[in-house]
Structure formats: structure tokens, C-alpha cells
Design a protein around this motif. Structure first.
Motif, PDB file in Angstrom:
ATOM      1  N   GLY A 282     -43.414   2.531 -22.921  1.00 35.38           N
ATOM      2  CA  GLY A 282     -42.614   2.423 -24.130  1.00 35.38           C
ATOM      3  C   GLY A 282     -42.214   0.977 -24.377  1.00 35.38           C
ATOM      4  N   ALA A 283     -41.738   0.708 -25.581  1.00 34.40           N
ATOM      5  CA  ALA A 283     -41.420  -0.660 -25.995  1.00 34.40           C
ATOM      6  C   ALA A 283     -40.371  -1.291 -25.081  1.00 34.40           C
ATOM      7  CB  ALA A 283     -40.924  -0.651 -27.435  1.00 34.40           C
ATOM      8  N   GLY A 284     -40.731  -2.413 -24.457  1.00 33.53           N
ATOM      9  CA  GLY A 284     -39.801  -3.152 -23.618  1.00 33.53           C
ATOM     10  C   GLY A 284     -39.551  -2.571 -22.251  1.00 33.53           C
ATOM     11  N   ALA A 285     -40.244  -1.500 -21.866  1.00 28.30           N
ATOM     12  CA  ALA A 285     -39.990  -0.838 -20.584  1.00 28.30           C
ATOM     13  C   ALA A 285     -40.448  -1.713 -19.421  1.00 28.30           C
ATOM     14  CB  ALA A 285     -40.696   0.510 -20.538  1.00 28.30           C
ATOM     15  N   HIS A 286     -39.696  -1.632 -18.311  1.00 24.24           N
ATOM     16  CA  HIS A 286     -40.013  -2.368 -17.090  1.00 24.24           C
ATOM     17  C   HIS A 286     -40.616  -1.427 -16.046  1.00 24.24           C
ATOM     18  CE1 HIS A 286     -37.830  -6.269 -17.839  1.00 24.24           C
ATOM     19  NE2 HIS A 286     -37.352  -5.511 -18.810  1.00 24.24           N
ATOM     20  N   SER A 287     -41.481  -1.977 -15.195  1.00 22.80           N
ATOM     21  CA  SER A 287     -42.079  -1.223 -14.093  1.00 22.80           C
ATOM     22  C   SER A 287     -41.955  -2.013 -12.801  1.00 22.80           C
ATOM     23  CB  SER A 287     -43.572  -0.957 -14.348  1.00 22.80           C
ATOM     24  OG  SER A 287     -43.786  -0.211 -15.519  1.00 22.80           O
ATOM     25  N   LYS A 288     -41.908  -1.281 -11.688  1.00 22.47           N
ATOM     26  CA  LYS A 288     -42.040  -1.871 -10.350  1.00 22.47           C
ATOM     27  C   LYS A 288     -43.007  -0.976  -9.578  1.00 22.47           C
ATOM     28  CE  LYS A 288     -39.817  -2.118  -5.870  1.00 22.47           C
ATOM     29  NZ  LYS A 288     -40.279  -0.873  -5.281  1.00 22.47           N
ATOM     30  N   ILE A 289     -44.145  -1.529  -9.221  1.00 19.14           N
ATOM     31  CA  ILE A 289     -45.186  -0.748  -8.563  1.00 19.14           C
ATOM     32  C   ILE A 289     -45.581  -1.430  -7.250  1.00 19.14           C
ATOM     33  CG2 ILE A 289     -47.475   0.288  -8.769  1.00 19.14           C
ATOM     34  CD1 ILE A 289     -45.518   1.387 -10.774  1.00 19.14           C
ATOM     35  N   PHE A 301     -44.513  -4.869 -24.172  1.00 20.71           N
ATOM     36  CA  PHE A 301     -44.108  -5.573 -25.387  1.00 20.71           C
ATOM     37  C   PHE A 301     -42.856  -4.912 -25.957  1.00 20.71           C
ATOM     38  CE2 PHE A 301     -48.418  -7.085 -24.989  1.00 20.71           C
ATOM     39  CZ  PHE A 301     -48.344  -8.389 -25.461  1.00 20.71           C
ATOM     40  N   LYS A 302     -41.913  -5.726 -26.408  1.00 20.46           N
ATOM     41  CA  LYS A 302     -40.568  -5.250 -26.718  1.00 20.46           C
ATOM     42  C   LYS A 302     -40.439  -4.659 -28.122  1.00 20.46           C
ATOM     43  CE  LYS A 302     -35.769  -6.790 -26.351  1.00 20.46           C
ATOM     44  NZ  LYS A 302     -34.880  -7.937 -25.991  1.00 20.46           N
ATOM     45  N   GLN A 303     -41.020  -5.309 -29.112  1.00 25.32           N
ATOM     46  CA  GLN A 303     -40.864  -4.843 -30.486  1.00 25.32           C
ATOM     47  C   GLN A 303     -41.709  -3.590 -30.731  1.00 25.32           C
ATOM     48  OE1 GLN A 303     -38.711  -5.984 -32.771  1.00 25.32           O
ATOM     49  NE2 GLN A 303     -37.963  -7.402 -31.187  1.00 25.32           N
ATOM     50  N   PRO A 304     -41.123  -2.524 -31.277  1.00 27.07           N
ATOM     51  CA  PRO A 304     -41.873  -1.270 -31.469  1.00 27.07           C
ATOM     52  C   PRO A 304     -43.183  -1.454 -32.236  1.00 27.07           C
ATOM     53  CG  PRO A 304     -39.538  -0.893 -31.822  1.00 27.07           C
ATOM     54  CD  PRO A 304     -39.697  -2.373 -31.663  1.00 27.07           C
ATOM     55  N   LYS A 305     -43.161  -2.273 -33.293  1.00 25.94           N
ATOM     56  CA  LYS A 305     -44.377  -2.457 -34.091  1.00 25.94           C
ATOM     57  C   LYS A 305     -45.486  -3.086 -33.257  1.00 25.94           C
ATOM     58  CE  LYS A 305     -46.151  -4.681 -38.282  1.00 25.94           C
ATOM     59  NZ  LYS A 305     -45.828  -5.570 -39.443  1.00 25.94           N
ATOM     60  N   ALA A 320     -53.113  -2.872 -22.129  1.00 28.21           N
ATOM     61  CA  ALA A 320     -52.936  -3.797 -23.241  1.00 28.21           C
ATOM     62  C   ALA A 320     -51.471  -3.920 -23.655  1.00 28.21           C
ATOM     63  CB  ALA A 320     -53.771  -3.339 -24.444  1.00 28.21           C
ATOM     64  N   THR A 321     -50.640  -2.951 -23.275  1.00 31.57           N
ATOM     65  CA  THR A 321     -49.225  -2.963 -23.667  1.00 31.57           C
ATOM     66  C   THR A 321     -48.375  -3.873 -22.792  1.00 31.57           C
ATOM     67  OG1 THR A 321     -48.845  -1.034 -22.258  1.00 31.57           O
ATOM     68  CG2 THR A 321     -49.313  -0.618 -24.585  1.00 31.57           C
ATOM     69  N   VAL A 322     -48.938  -4.399 -21.701  1.00 29.18           N
ATOM     70  CA  VAL A 322     -48.168  -5.216 -20.761  1.00 29.18           C
ATOM     71  C   VAL A 322     -48.061  -6.648 -21.277  1.00 29.18           C
ATOM     72  CG1 VAL A 322     -48.048  -6.147 -18.419  1.00 29.18           C
ATOM     73  CG2 VAL A 322     -48.835  -3.795 -18.806  1.00 29.18           C
ATOM     74  N   GLN A 323     -46.831  -7.107 -21.508  1.00 28.41           N
ATOM     75  CA  GLN A 323     -46.613  -8.464 -21.998  1.00 28.41           C
ATOM     76  C   GLN A 323     -46.454  -9.463 -20.851  1.00 28.41           C
ATOM     77  OE1 GLN A 323     -43.045  -9.037 -24.328  1.00 28.41           O
ATOM     78  NE2 GLN A 323     -43.840 -10.896 -25.271  1.00 28.41           N
ATOM     79  N   MET A 324     -45.737  -9.047 -19.814  1.00 31.12           N
ATOM     80  CA  MET A 324     -45.507  -9.942 -18.679  1.00 31.12           C
ATOM     81  C   MET A 324     -45.708  -9.198 -17.370  1.00 31.12           C
ATOM     82  SD  MET A 324     -42.261 -12.356 -19.723  1.00 31.12           S
ATOM     83  CE  MET A 324     -41.095 -11.015 -19.741  1.00 31.12           C
ATOM     84  N   GLN A 325     -46.188  -9.927 -16.373  1.00 33.67           N
ATOM     85  CA  GLN A 325     -46.390  -9.339 -15.049  1.00 33.67           C
ATOM     86  C   GLN A 325     -46.232 -10.422 -14.000  1.00 33.67           C
ATOM     87  OE1 GLN A 325     -49.630  -6.437 -14.287  1.00 33.67           O
ATOM     88  NE2 GLN A 325     -50.402  -7.886 -12.760  1.00 33.67           N
TER      89      GLN A 325
END
Length: 418
Positions: A282-289, A301-305, A320-325
Motif C-alpha cells: 500500500g501507499a507509503g507502507a514500510h517492510s522489514k524482511i 511510493f507514498k502518494q496514492p496516484k 515496482a512499488t518499492v521507492q526505497m530499500q
């Protein structure tokens, strides 16, 4: 020789191995709200018109997002699922059912897995509670904040005290696992007002209550135009009244802001606090794997659009949805573990530190000695526990473990669960 070297820091160039992977949770972010609250710094966006919520497209995007990240968590099972926001209860039960069906197909749930949905007490949302239960939600978290209509208005909430009480009554007809979110140290609030709020919450005899101190976060309206808030002495008195009232009603205080009936702690949040893994979509969601030798953090990516546009590419380009890692360094690992685990009233077992970070507890021996000497923790060869003073001055305690390269405020905020 081994004992001597085990007391030396492990260089960041060496990646310690994890013998077992931690439990895995799933967080699903719904970024829209009817109105942006002046104190809220979460990734939420006020609805201007019906076209702002692209519900079907967003559900499809979430499923594509989950599918694209499956290779990272293949073969693992989910211990909990959490729909957060924003206001997830703006979405229909049909959409929640579609999402849960896809999730169970792609990532099987552990038996008895906790599935939580955050909801507002407004009439529009409360009318859907029964349908959410039928869709597979088994825990409801309701954002009450206060039972005082004047304070709710000051917080910019769209519900009043009567809406709050009615929503809880409707929820209790459909769920046997309910959390109420409350806040204190509100604009114009007195100690007896905070006491009345917590007594009202206890009267419903719900399974879980979360109580948060209002803080003025950057990038909020309250931060730019600060309201008059209770001073530190009044806030401390409120906290004392809240904790004593909850104890009198037999709620277990198990985390700084969390209280539960016996056996009803939040599985999802406990996984955060014990440095478990979580996949955020989802928009702006964080993960730790976690992997055998790496622990990776991601942000969508944070902005819904923009998130919707990137999700459409998920089939052609993995994640493709991952903005930063970024991959956690050894110092990242031990700081983030301590930042979360020291929020727990009962602390943690020493062995869990190495199990979740891959590092021996001796890498933080100097910091532990300092924290103990300052009266902020107690410890033995089995367990480390924050003292009452350590909990009262948690930021001071965490600064002891803070690597020089880290930004404390940014990292602490990122790891705070809702």
C-alpha cells in the motif's frame, strides 16, 4: 579464545547469520480519510470527492504489489494481518473480502492468525462492522481518542461522544476482540477529564485498550499552529490516573501504551516490538524482511496516484512499488531491536536478541552496563527489563544504544506501530 573475541564488536563488513527467520506479519495501508486530523502525521489523504477513492483500482494494486514481493517471503506463513490507514473502514466489506481471499491464496495464514481492521466510530463505518466480520476480520481497532465531544472537536475528529459509544456497542455485537485507541494530554484537557475518558473505556470491558500521549509531530497542522496543551506535570498526573484505573479494572500493562485482558495482547504489534518481520503493501507502507545473512527495509511510493501507477507495472517489473530499500548494518540491527523491545514492560529474553539480530548480546555490553548504572534497566543472564524510570525516560534510554550514524527521531518514528 572464543569467549574473549565474542565480547568484541562485529565489523559491519561481516554479515551475521540468522539461524531461524522470525514470524512474519502483513500490513496493508489504506491511505484515505474523510478529513485529515490536525495532529496526524501518518500517510493519509483527505477525500475531496468520491473520485479521490479509487477503491477497485487500489484493491487490484495491492494484490499486484503482494504478488510481486512473494519471492522474498516464499514458503512463509502469516501470523497476523493488519489493515491500517488512513481509514480502512471507508472501504467496503466486499473489497476487504477480496483482499483477504487473495492474501490467503498467496500467503497462508497460521491457524488462529489475528486479522485486524482499523475503524472510525462514524455511523457510516459502524454500519459495516457485521460485514467486516463476515469477510474474515476477527479483531477491530476503533479510533475513539476521547469520550468528550469538546476534546474530539479540538482534535478535528468527525465523530462525537455519542457516535463513539454507539460504535463500540455495534462492534461488541459482532466481535469478541476489540481495541479502543484513546489519547491524553489533549488541548484543554484536565486530569479528571482524562480519568473520565479511561473509566468510560473500561466500562465497555473490551479486550484491549491503547492510550497515547498527544505529541506535536512535524508536518502537521498542530505543529505549525500549536494548541495550548497540559504541561508536563499535568500530563504525568494523567498518565498515573490512566495506568491506575486500568490496573484496577484488571488490564495488563504490557507495553508503554498498550493494555490488555489476559491472553489478548496484540499479536501484530508484539511482532513489531520483538523485531519480527513484516511485509507492508500500500501507499507509503514500510517492510522489514529477514534473510539468512541480510535484513532489508523497504518503503513503498507514498502518494496514492504514484503508487497506483507503479503497481500497474508490478507484473512486468518485480517490486515496482518499492521507492526505497536498504540493508541494515550491524549497528542498525541492535539499535532497532532495542528501540522496539525496550517498549515492553516485561522486557525481553537475552537469547531473543541474538535470534532476531544474529548478533551476540555482548556487542551491546558497554551500553547495557551504562543503562544499568543509570537505573534505566535491570538485567541478569536470562532477561533484560526496562525500569519504571527507563520507561519514563525512554528516549534517554534509547540514546545509549543509538549509533552515531543514525537519526534518532526519524528511525524511532518509522518503527512505531499503529
Amino acid at each position: 579464545m572464543t569467549t574473549i573475541f565474542s565480547h568484541l564488536p562485529i565489523p559491519d563488513s561481516q554479515s551475521p547469520k540468522l539461524n531461524t527467520l522470525p514470524p512474519l506479519s502483513l500490513y496493508i495501508h489504506i491511505p484515505w480519510c474523510l478529513r485529515k486530523c490536525p495532529y496526524c502525521d501518518f500517510n493519509s489523504h483527505a477525500i475531496r470527492n468520491d473520485a479521490d477513492i479509487q477503491e477497485k483500482a487500489y484493491v487490484s494494486a495491492l494484490i499486484h504489489d503482494l504478488e510481486s514481493t512473494l519471492p522474498r517471503v516464499w514458503g512463509r506463513r502469516l501470523t497476523s494481518v493488519f489493515f491500517g490507514g488512513g481509514t480502512p473502514s471507508l472501504f467496503s466489506a466486499e473489497s476487504i473480502d477480496t483482499l483477504l481471499t487473495a492474501i490467503k491464496t498467496l500467503l497462508p495464514l497460521e491457524p488462529g492468525a489475528e486479522v485486524t481492521l482499523e475503524a472510525n466510530p462514524g455511523t457510516f463505518e459502524a454500519e459495516k462492522f457485521a460485514d467486516y466480520q463476515a469477510a474474515g476480520i476477527n479483531r477491530l481497532s476503533i479510533g475513539i481518542q476521547s469520550f468528550n465531544s469538546i476534546h474530539l472537536q479540538a482534535l478535528g475528529r468527525i465523530h462525537d461522544a455519542q457516535d463513539a459509544m454507539k460504535a463500540i456497542e455495534i462492534a461488541q455485537k459482532n466481535f469478541d476482540n476489540i481495541n479502543l485507541d484513546l489519547m491524553y494530554a489533549l488541548p484543554g484537557q484536565r486530569v479528571n477529564d482524562a480519568g473520565s475518558d479511561i473509566k468510560a473505556a473500561c466500562a465497555f470491558n473490551v479486550q484491549h485498550i491503547s492510550v497515547y500521549h498527544l505529541t506535536l509531530e512535524p508536518n502537521t497542522l498542530f505543529y505549525r499552529y500549536p494548541p495550548v496543551l497540559p504541561d508536563d506535570e499535568q500530563s504525568a498526573a494523567m498518565q498515573d490516573v490512566i495506568e491506575r484505573t486500568l490496573a484496577d479494572h484488571h488490564y495488563l500493562h504490557y507495553e508503554i501504551s498498550a493494555f490488555s485482558r489476559r491472553g489478548r495482547v496484540s499479536q501484530h504489534n508484539m511482532n513489531y516490538w520483538l523485531f519480527g518481520d513484516y511485509l507492508g503493501i500500500g501507499a507509503g507502507a514500510h517492510s522489514k524482511i529477514s534473510f539468512e545473512t541480510n535484513i532489508v527495509r523497504q518503503m513503498r511510493f507514498k502518494q496514492p496516484k504514484e503508487y497506483l501507477e507503479k503497481a500497474a507495472l508490478a507484473g512486468a517489473r518485480s517490486e515496482a512499488t518499492v521507492q526505497m530499500q536498504h540493508t541494515l548494518s550491524n549497528s542498525d540491527r541492535y539499535f532497532e531491536f532495542m528501540m522496539n523491545a525496550l517498549r515492553l514492560i516485561g522486557g525481553f529474553e537475552n537469547a531473543l536478541f541474538q535470534e532476531r539480530t544474529g548478533l551476540p548480546i555482548t556487542v551491546i555490553l558497554r551500553q547495557l552496563n551504562e543503562a544499568e548504572q543509570r537505573g534505566l534497566v535491570t538485567r541478569d543472564h536470562m532477561h533484560i527489563t526496562p525500569t519504571q524510570m527507563g520507561r519514563n525516560f525512554l528516549n534517554d534510554l534509547l540514546h545509549i544504544f543509538l549509533p552515531e550514524s543514525r537519526s534518532f527521531l526519524t528511525d524511532a518514528k518509522e518503527s512505531t506501530s499503529k
